[in-house]
Design a protein around this motif. Structure first.
Motif, mmCIF file in Angstrom:
data_model
loop_
_atom_site.group_PDB
_atom_site.id
_atom_site.type_symbol
_atom_site.label_atom_id
_atom_site.label_comp_id
_atom_site.label_asym_id
_atom_site.label_seq_id
_atom_site.Cartn_x
_atom_site.Cartn_y
_atom_site.Cartn_z
ATOM 1 N N PHE A 25 0.845 -1.191 0.000
ATOM 2 C CA PHE A 25 0.000 0.000 0.000
ATOM 3 C C PHE A 25 0.880 1.241 0.000
ATOM 4 O O PHE A 25 2.114 1.161 0.154
ATOM 5 C CB PHE A 25 -0.936 0.004 1.217
ATOM 6 C CG PHE A 25 -0.231 -0.007 2.553
ATOM 7 C CD1 PHE A 25 -0.028 1.170 3.269
ATOM 8 C CD2 PHE A 25 0.217 -1.200 3.115
ATOM 9 C CE1 PHE A 25 0.608 1.158 4.505
ATOM 10 C CE2 PHE A 25 0.849 -1.228 4.351
ATOM 11 C CZ PHE A 25 1.052 -0.042 5.048
ATOM 12 N N THR A 26 0.245 2.391 -0.186
ATOM 13 C CA THR A 26 0.924 3.676 -0.080
ATOM 14 C C THR A 26 0.417 4.379 1.168
ATOM 15 O O THR A 26 -0.797 4.524 1.348
ATOM 16 C CB THR A 26 0.650 4.554 -1.314
ATOM 17 O OG1 THR A 26 1.103 3.878 -2.486
ATOM 18 C CG2 THR A 26 1.365 5.896 -1.188
ATOM 19 N N LEU A 27 1.325 4.777 2.034
ATOM 20 C CA LEU A 27 0.953 5.502 3.246
ATOM 21 C C LEU A 27 1.076 7.006 2.982
ATOM 22 O O LEU A 27 2.142 7.486 2.580
ATOM 23 C CB LEU A 27 1.836 5.087 4.418
ATOM 24 C CG LEU A 27 1.416 5.590 5.803
ATOM 25 C CD1 LEU A 27 1.901 4.643 6.894
ATOM 26 C CD2 LEU A 27 1.940 6.996 6.089
ATOM 27 N N HIS A 28 -0.018 7.720 3.210
ATOM 28 C CA HIS A 28 -0.041 9.175 3.022
ATOM 29 C C HIS A 28 -0.008 9.863 4.390
ATOM 30 O O HIS A 28 -0.775 9.512 5.289
ATOM 31 C CB HIS A 28 -1.317 9.607 2.306
ATOM 32 C CG HIS A 28 -1.504 8.992 0.959
ATOM 33 N ND1 HIS A 28 -1.300 9.693 -0.218
ATOM 34 C CD2 HIS A 28 -1.879 7.731 0.589
ATOM 35 C CE1 HIS A 28 -1.545 8.891 -1.242
ATOM 36 N NE2 HIS A 28 -1.902 7.699 -0.779
ATOM 37 N N TYR A 29 0.889 10.845 4.535
ATOM 38 C CA TYR A 29 0.908 11.651 5.760
ATOM 39 C C TYR A 29 1.470 13.027 5.437
ATOM 40 O O TYR A 29 2.552 13.146 4.837
ATOM 41 C CB TYR A 29 1.758 10.994 6.852
ATOM 42 C CG TYR A 29 1.848 11.860 8.089
ATOM 43 C CD1 TYR A 29 0.777 11.916 8.984
ATOM 44 C CD2 TYR A 29 2.957 12.656 8.344
ATOM 45 C CE1 TYR A 29 0.821 12.733 10.110
ATOM 46 C CE2 TYR A 29 3.013 13.476 9.460
ATOM 47 C CZ TYR A 29 1.950 13.513 10.343
ATOM 48 O OH TYR A 29 2.001 14.330 11.440
ATOM 49 N N ASP A 30 0.748 14.033 5.824
ATOM 50 C CA ASP A 30 1.193 15.421 5.691
ATOM 51 C C ASP A 30 1.659 15.741 4.268
ATOM 52 O O ASP A 30 2.681 16.401 4.049
ATOM 53 C CB ASP A 30 2.325 15.682 6.695
ATOM 54 C CG ASP A 30 2.585 17.164 6.901
ATOM 55 O OD1 ASP A 30 1.655 17.970 6.686
ATOM 56 O OD2 ASP A 30 3.718 17.525 7.272
ATOM 57 N N GLY A 31 0.895 15.259 3.285
ATOM 58 C CA GLY A 31 1.201 15.560 1.892
ATOM 59 C C GLY A 31 2.292 14.712 1.269
ATOM 60 O O GLY A 31 2.599 14.860 0.086
ATOM 61 N N GLN A 32 2.877 13.804 2.045
ATOM 62 C CA GLN A 32 3.947 12.953 1.537
ATOM 63 C C GLN A 32 3.425 11.520 1.333
ATOM 64 O O GLN A 32 2.524 11.061 2.032
ATOM 65 C CB GLN A 32 5.125 12.921 2.519
ATOM 66 C CG GLN A 32 5.741 14.284 2.782
ATOM 67 C CD GLN A 32 6.388 14.878 1.548
ATOM 68 O OE1 GLN A 32 7.146 14.190 0.856
ATOM 69 N NE2 GLN A 32 6.083 16.144 1.261
ATOM 70 N N LYS A 33 4.019 10.811 0.357
ATOM 71 C CA LYS A 33 3.646 9.429 0.083
ATOM 72 C C LYS A 33 4.816 8.510 0.435
ATOM 73 O O LYS A 33 5.967 8.801 0.091
ATOM 74 C CB LYS A 33 3.288 9.248 -1.397
ATOM 75 C CG LYS A 33 2.071 10.033 -1.849
ATOM 76 C CD LYS A 33 1.788 9.767 -3.315
ATOM 77 C CE LYS A 33 0.575 10.538 -3.804
ATOM 78 N NZ LYS A 33 0.290 10.266 -5.244
ATOM 79 N N HIS A 34 4.495 7.403 1.101
ATOM 80 C CA HIS A 34 5.516 6.451 1.517
ATOM 81 C C HIS A 34 5.112 5.047 1.062
ATOM 82 O O HIS A 34 4.146 4.487 1.603
ATOM 83 C CB HIS A 34 5.684 6.463 3.039
ATOM 84 C CG HIS A 34 6.009 7.800 3.612
ATOM 85 N ND1 HIS A 34 7.305 8.240 3.812
ATOM 86 C CD2 HIS A 34 5.198 8.820 4.025
ATOM 87 C CE1 HIS A 34 7.278 9.460 4.328
ATOM 88 N NE2 HIS A 34 6.017 9.829 4.467
ATOM 89 N N PRO A 35 5.788 4.450 0.078
ATOM 90 C CA PRO A 35 5.483 3.068 -0.312
ATOM 91 C C PRO A 35 5.710 2.131 0.871
ATOM 92 O O PRO A 35 6.714 2.268 1.596
ATOM 93 C CB PRO A 35 6.477 2.783 -1.441
ATOM 94 C CG PRO A 35 6.907 4.133 -1.923
ATOM 95 C CD PRO A 35 6.866 5.036 -0.740
ATOM 96 N N ALA A 36 4.810 1.185 1.080
ATOM 97 C CA ALA A 36 4.909 0.305 2.244
ATOM 98 C C ALA A 36 4.464 -1.104 1.882
ATOM 99 O O ALA A 36 3.647 -1.310 0.980
ATOM 100 C CB ALA A 36 4.066 0.850 3.388
#
Length: 503
Positions: A284-295
């Motif tokens: 999944f892709t984790l979204h936080y504070d406008g940033q995307k983090h592949p996970a």
């Protein structure tokens, strides 16, 4: 420490004796665990104590006794024994116990997780994330016992998922003394209702979800919810709440300036998108504070992604680097008894899972439906002396999502196992799914494995990593995974490796 110091500032009345009595032998609700110099707290209704057990506690050397309400000075409490009355012994207990152990919760980051499902999984994930990301020494208190730095802390078998206040504060003190920087605690509804989590100084409270369970304790879903909400009514500094559950909005209203959300289906501070779920795990892709983090996590299912979001958010709210936390997720170790997988030699997949409520059983079976190659055979039951209303509901869910159901015992306790099976059968029958019933859990697992063909999946649900069956008044050694291994590979050649693994 003097008894008067343990209760300083808390309403109390000295009925007899000297309140400067030194308490040197610990604090307990259990009369038979009293020791010389201990404080015995006579909690009414407690199975191993109460006012009627004061004599036993004093015989073992208790130096003082705490009673509550209108309880009179117990018989056998001689004039030399200090007896103190408080309005509510359960409220006073965490105050005294926390002070006795030096308020250990203040010296560590403490995360408390509450909700119907997911508490254990989130606690394991948070522990592993902190260890992998920062090499942190982490303490854990919950369903699987207590440990610090991966080393178990032995406790009596009777100790609860969230221990009573004296044991909980003792454990926190041991973890502090063993160098833990963080502690992850499972906070059950009854623990919150009975004040066990008071004075633990929780930094982050996590809410996972609320579904039907424990109505035998609380009576109604609203009372059950109110017990959960206690964590967010002054017991934690910050909150991490599931935005996909409607109770999350109520918690945000309680802590509007100190809460963040996580979710999949709704907008949230920590949000997952682009889910890809398979037998070996989830991406999944984790979204936080406008940033995307592949996970990626090595566990299948949307609910596993939700649990991972909760664990990451809690650790991030403690001040740890988000990118480093997310980077550990694909290395998380298996969680015992939570979607724990074993592949037999003939090509059958066996999943052992703790699912023991309608919601958790439905989530596990729905996840299996997403990738099962052939039939799903479900072995499950319902606990005795517990909420009877969920039995037919669980039967209906298993019937709807399985190809064959095998009904069996799941900790029948003092209830007749056949009566429990009758209740579950009433839910399965209308679905038209074939089923068999065996009160003996070992026979049920044997039957399911014998019926399975290559490509089938056998789900053994309800007990997870529990090492026993509660039958009558006894705890009988019994491990679902150990029985699966034994029955699935009875003639395994010497030296063959163990093929049990988490997915």
């Amino acid at each position: 420490m003097k008894l008067s110091e343990l209760l300083d500032g808390h309403e109390h009345q000295v009925l007899q004796g000297d309140p400067s009595t030194a308490i040197t032998g610990g604090i307990t609700f259990d009369a038979d665990r009293s020791a010389p110099g201990s404080l015995y707290i006579a909690v009414r209704g407690h199975a191993e104590g109460g006012p009627g057990a004061v004599g036993r506690a004093l015989a073992r050397g208790a130096a003082a006794v705490l009673i509550d309400g209108e309880v009179p000075v117990p018989e056998g409490a001689g004039d030399g024994v200090c007896v103190v009355r408080v309005p509510d012994a359960r409220v006073a207990a965490p105050v005294a116990a926390s002070r006795y152990h030096g308020e250990p919760g203040r010296g560590m980051d403490l995360v408390a997780i509450t909700g119907t499902n997911g508490k254990t999984s989130v606690s394991y994930m948070a522990e592993s994330i902190l260890q992998l990301a920062e090499g942190a020494r982490v303490g854990v208190i919950g369903t699987s016992g207590s440990r610090v730095g991966g080393e178990p802390i032995p406790m009596p078998r009777s100790v609860l998922t969230t221990p009573e206040a004296p044991e909980l504060q003792y454990l926190l003190g041991r973890m502090r003394d063993r160098g833990a920087s963080s502690v992850v605690l499972e906070a059950t509804s009854m623990a919150l209702f009975t004040h066990r989590v008071d004075r633990t100084f929780v930094d982050v409270g996590v809410f996972t979800n609320l579904t039907q369970d424990h109505l035998d304790d609380h009576g109604t879903m609203d009372r059950y919810k109110q017990a959960k909400l206690r964590l967010f009514q002054g017991l934690c500094r910050r909150a991490v709440v599931n935005a996909d559950d409607p109770v999350g909005a109520e918690i945000r209203a309680l802590m509007p300036d100190a809460s963040v959300t996580y979710g999949i289906d709704t907008e949230a501070d920590y949000r997952a998108s682009d889910l890809s779920v398979g037998a070996s795990g989830s991406r999944f892709t984790l979204h936080y504070d406008g940033q995307k983090h592949p996970a990626a996590i090595p566990f299948p299912g949307r609910y596993s992604v939700s649990n991972a979001l909760a664990a990451v958010a809690a650790c991030h709210q403690l001040g740890h680097n988000l990118e480093a936390l997310v980077g550990t997720l694909d290395r998380l170790p298996p969680i015992p008894g939570r979607f724990e997988r074993y592949d037999t030699r003939d090509g059958t997949s066996v999943i052992v899972d703790y699912a023991h409520s309608p919601d958790s059983l439905e989530k596990v079976l729905t996840t299996l439906r997403g990738f099962a190659a052939a039939r799903i055979i479900t072995v499950f039951g319902c606990g005795g002396d517990r909420d009877t209303t969920k039995r037919a509901a669980m039967g209906a869910i298993a019937g709807r999502l399985s190809d064959l159901c095998v009904l069996t015992s799941d900790n029948p306790r003092t209830e007749n196992p056949e009566t429990i099976l009758d209740h579950v059968e009433a839910g399965v029958t209308p679905t038209g799914t074939p089923f068999e019933r065996f009160a003996d859990r070992r026979r049920a697992i044997r039957f399911a494995l014998a019926m399975a063909q290559p490509g089938d999946t056998v789900l053994v649900a309800g007990k997870g990593s529990e090492p026993y069956q509660s039958i009558g008044d006894e705890l009988i050694p019994f491990s679902d995974m150990a029985v699966v291994r034994e029955l699935a590979e009875p003639r395994r050649p010497p030296g063959t490796g163990d093929r049990s693994h988490g997915v």
